[in-house]
Scaffold this motif. Structure first.
Motif, PDB file in Angstrom:
ATOM      1  N   LYS A  55       0.834  -1.199   0.000  1.00  0.00           N
ATOM      2  CA  LYS A  55       0.000   0.000   0.000  1.00  0.00           C
ATOM      3  C   LYS A  55       0.873   1.255   0.000  1.00  0.00           C
ATOM      4  N   ALA A  56       2.076   1.124  -0.538  1.00  0.00           N
ATOM      5  CA  ALA A  56       3.007   2.252  -0.599  1.00  0.00           C
ATOM      6  C   ALA A  56       3.165   2.698  -2.055  1.00  0.00           C
ATOM      7  N   MET A  57       3.633   3.936  -2.238  1.00  0.00           N
ATOM      8  CA  MET A  57       3.870   4.464  -3.584  1.00  0.00           C
ATOM      9  C   MET A  57       5.212   5.168  -3.613  1.00  0.00           C
ATOM     10  N   ASN A 113       3.718   5.352   2.576  1.00  0.00           N
ATOM     11  CA  ASN A 113       2.671   4.348   2.724  1.00  0.00           C
ATOM     12  C   ASN A 113       1.336   5.039   2.957  1.00  0.00           C
ATOM     13  N   PHE A 114       0.309   4.630   2.237  1.00  0.00           N
ATOM     14  CA  PHE A 114      -0.997   5.275   2.361  1.00  0.00           C
ATOM     15  C   PHE A 114      -1.721   4.865   3.643  1.00  0.00           C
ATOM     16  N   THR A 115      -1.433   3.679   4.170  1.00  0.00           N
ATOM     17  CA  THR A 115      -2.125   3.192   5.370  1.00  0.00           C
ATOM     18  C   THR A 115      -1.541   3.797   6.633  1.00  0.00           C
ATOM     19  N   ASP A 116      -0.211   3.800   6.750  1.00  0.00           N
ATOM     20  CA  ASP A 116       0.466   4.386   7.905  1.00  0.00           C
ATOM     21  C   ASP A 116       1.667   5.171   7.381  1.00  0.00           C
ATOM     22  N   GLN A 117       1.453   6.466   7.159  1.00  0.00           N
ATOM     23  CA  GLN A 117       2.502   7.293   6.548  1.00  0.00           C
ATOM     24  C   GLN A 117       3.745   7.399   7.409  1.00  0.00           C
ATOM     25  N   ALA A 118       3.601   7.226   8.715  1.00  0.00           N
ATOM     26  CA  ALA A 118       4.758   7.382   9.597  1.00  0.00           C
ATOM     27  C   ALA A 118       5.696   6.184   9.532  1.00  0.00           C
ATOM     28  N   ARG A 170       4.882  -9.303  16.960  1.00  0.00           N
ATOM     29  CA  ARG A 170       5.690  -9.067  15.772  1.00  0.00           C
ATOM     30  C   ARG A 170       5.149  -7.917  14.926  1.00  0.00           C
ATOM     31  N   GLN A 171       4.005  -7.357  15.330  1.00  0.00           N
ATOM     32  CA  GLN A 171       3.395  -6.276  14.544  1.00  0.00           C
ATOM     33  C   GLN A 171       2.596  -5.362  15.461  1.00  0.00           C
ATOM     34  N   PHE A 172       2.704  -4.057  15.198  1.00  0.00           N
ATOM     35  CA  PHE A 172       1.914  -3.096  15.952  1.00  0.00           C
ATOM     36  C   PHE A 172       0.444  -3.212  15.562  1.00  0.00           C
ATOM     37  N   HIS A 173      -0.441  -2.911  16.515  1.00  0.00           N
ATOM     38  CA  HIS A 173      -1.870  -2.952  16.263  1.00  0.00           C
ATOM     39  C   HIS A 173      -2.436  -1.561  16.022  1.00  0.00           C
ATOM     40  N   LEU A 174      -1.648  -0.528  16.333  1.00  0.00           N
ATOM     41  CA  LEU A 174      -2.074   0.860  16.170  1.00  0.00           C
ATOM     42  C   LEU A 174      -1.224   1.526  15.098  1.00  0.00           C
ATOM     43  N   ARG A 175      -1.734   2.614  14.521  1.00  0.00           N
ATOM     44  CA  ARG A 175      -1.048   3.288  13.419  1.00  0.00           C
ATOM     45  C   ARG A 175      -0.599   4.682  13.833  1.00  0.00           C
TER      46      ARG A 175
END
Length: 450
Positions: free
Chosen positions: A152-154, A263-268, A419-424
């Protein structure tokens, strides 16, 4: 059933009212978590609740629920809610009540900032319990996946290519619209198709602006580093009277590169190299006490490498010095090595053990145990540290690095399954990493307290 087995009757009613205290062994992690949370100063959390409406759950209950969940590998708010029905330990923590997943998720997201202050409180409590005394700390980072897909990145190159394509399509749609005025109705909904492309162009424009902003930040940092290299090179030439060896540093190039992306979902979040290849992630840092394996400092960074993370680590350790004391030494691998980082440790009166080179595995025994020649009396900070690392005592200290911070990361990722964050977002990821570190510290305190 056969008479040789114990009789099971699931229909027997309680003769006396059941007690929550009978549900768990006396020495259980859930009891320990509840006991510790009850000792924490939670007035800041309590003051956030107003009067009126339905009575909320006390923050101590939701906090203990989150702590125990993260300490046992249950992170999802829906799974936490279900566990209050399925698990005796979770029922004990919530007093046989069942906060719904919306309540749990809202509490976690709303109070992440306030929870940061509890990190030091837990360590102070461990100190008062006599199970923690700050000594040498080991610093390292690990890539934790963001709540976003790298697909989901450009990139800058693709954004320009797609922008040009969409503008051509807009012109073609406008041409068809003009023809439709004089001819029969077109087969497609031209206004709808135009609106879709205009929305995509707006999103691309926003993404390109973010990529340009990041590129400018990178250029400014690279320019400062380039000027510093030139300054040192000139000083060396003036000192020796000879031309400095090696190639002259190349000036950095301004502007975005084709592979720069957002990334469009989590730009940070950022694309980062990891053991699993390139992933959309954050770089999670932790400083771990060598003797107790308690995490004494943590933070999140968007930088894929670790070289810039000594400074924020030292800053946070300085802020808690009155409560926890000052570390004796700081251990870190070659990813953190730079002259500036060594000097920063020295300036903070912390002995640096930052590896200045990658050592081969399985060295001959005589190389592993031999002592270096005496260190020159006028040696600078980097030379003195390099000598320290090659002494038997320095090797013994540095050898503990892998078995501390990397062990903590291994358990958090492989045993607990985080292994993955749940918040953005950067702030939310920082808050959740802080929550993970506090849950780990509770688990360690429980083990250290026996």
């Amino acid at each position: 059933m056969s008479g040789k087995f114990q009789t099971i009757n699931r229909e027997t009613a309680y003769l006396l009212p059941p007690s929550l205290q009978d549900w768990l062994p006396e020495k259980h992690l859930a009891r320990f978590v509840v006991d510790i949370v009850e000792r924490l100063e939670l007035s800041e959390l309590e003051s956030c609740y107003g009067g009126g409406g339905k009575q909320p759950y006390h923050p101590a209950i939701l906090l203990a629920l989150l702590f125990y969940g993260y300490a046992t590998g249950v992170f999802s708010s829906r799974k936490l809610e279900q566990s209050t029905y399925d698990s005796v330990a979770f029922r004990f923590i919530t007093g046989d009540t069942h906060p719904d997943h919306d309540t749990i998720a809202t509490f976690r997201k709303r109070f992440l900032g306030e929870l940061e202050g509890l990190f030091v409180q837990l360590l102070v409590m461990a100190k008062l319990m006599g199970i923690f005394k700050l000594g040498n700390v080991s610093l390292d980072g690990t890539k934790v996946k963001a709540n976003a897909s790298k697909h989901k990145a450009m990139s800058w190159g693709y954004a320009n290519q797609l922008e040009e394509q969409l503008r051509r399509e807009v012109q073609e749609l406008l041409r068809q619209a003009e023809q439709a005025d004089a001819e029969e109705e077109p087969e497609i909904d031209i206004p709808d198709e135009l609106a879709r492309r205009e929305d995509r162009l707006a999103a691309i424009e926003k993404a390109k602006a973010e990529i340009e902003r990041r590129a400018q930040e990178r250029f400014e940092a690279e320019q400062a580093e380039y000027e510093e290299k030139l300054k040192k090179r000139k000083e060396q030439e003036e000192k020796t009277g000879q031309k400095a060896r090696g190639r002259t540093p190349k000036p950095p190039q301004a502007g975005p590169r084709d592979k720069d992306q957002v990334n469009f979902t989590d730009q940070a979040s950022r694309i980062m190299p990891s053991s699993e290849g390139f992933v959309q992630a954050y770089n999670a840092q932790a400083a771990v006490d060598i003797d107790t394996h308690l995490i004494v400092e943590n933070h999140i960074t968007q930088q894929p490498n670790d070289k810039q993370e000594i400074e924020p680590t030292l800053k946070q350790l300085n802020e808690v010095e009155d409560s926890l004391g000052k570390p004796e030494g700081l251990l870190a691998d070659t990813g953190y090595f730079s002259e500036g980082n060594v000097k920063r440790c020295e300036a903070n009166e912390i002995t640096p053990y930052i590896s200045d080179c990658r050592e081969r595995h399985n060295l001959p025994w005589d190389e592993r145990f031999k002592s270096p020649p005496p260190c020159p009396e006028d040696a600078d900070a980097v030379t003195a540290m390099a000598h320290r690392l090659r002494t038997p005592a320095g090797k013994a200290v540095y050898a503990k690095r892998k078995s501390t911070v990397e062990t903590v990361f291994g358990i958090i990722k492989e045993v607990l399954g985080f292994r993955q964050f749940h918040l953005r977002g950067l702030d939310s990821a920082q808050g959740e990493w802080n929550l993970v570190c506090m849950a780990w510290n509770l688990k360690r305190m429980y083990a250290l307290a026996g």
